[in-house]
Design a protein around this motif. Structure first.
Motif: not given
Length: 182
Positions: A144-148
């Motif tokens: 989720p962090l990397y997608r954001a």
């Protein structure tokens, strides 16, 4: 909370290893079962070549290391010193993606901008060396962090080197800092 950052040194290793162990043990709960978390230790960890290359950052808060991570101009995509299959070959910035590596946040400091700071530092440093693409291997808890941050999945796989297969996601992102100067 004030965050500061600097390049990691070998003197940081004991504190980094403790932080990484805490992150593996705690932050994957809810994403992996106990066997997969145990198996993660075989495929995750700190690659000290990042420290030696001057591409590994520590983020400090409240007088201690709250997170760490960095990037590499070498071919290895993930894994620690103990992991099989590491490749120290240098990448070609015009052709290859810089590798974002070994990102961990201490469980006491999650969701406070540490991961985003490490990503920004890594992207800026990779861009300064001419890299136009970033690549990383995400855990399910990190995805989720990397997608954001603009990374997109390009491959889903499982690494069973530690026993129970651990699901991973290869992700990529074009470098966006410093692009107006090119």
């Amino acid at each position: 909370m004030t965050l500061t950052h600097r390049l990691a040194t070998r003197a940081d290793l004991p504190e980094l290893r403790a932080l990484i162990e805490a992150a593996i043990a705690e932050l994957q709960k809810g994403f992996l079962d106990d066997e997969q978390i145990a198996s993660s230790r075989a495929i995750m960890g700190l690659d000290t070549a990042l420290i030696d290359d001057g591409t590994y950052f520590v983020v400090e808060a409240e007088g201690r290391i709250a997170g760490c991570g960095g990037w590499s101009r070498r071919a290895t995509l993930y894994g620690g010193d103990h992991s099989a299959g590491r490749d120290a070959a240098l990448l070609d910035p015009a052709r290859d993606a810089a590798k974002v590596r070994a990102m961990y946040t201490h469980p006491d400091f999650t969701r406070r901008g540490i991961g985003r700071l490490v990503l920004a530092l890594s992207e800026s440093a990779a861009a300064a060396e001419g890299f136009r693409m970033l690549e990383l291997m995400a855990t399910l808890s990190g995805e989720p962090l990397y997608r954001a941050a603009g990374f997109v999945p390009v491959e889903r796989l499982a690494d069973g080197a530690g026993g129970a297969p651990v699901p991973l996601v290869r992700m990529r992102k074009p470098v966006t800092v410093g692009t107006s100067a090119r």
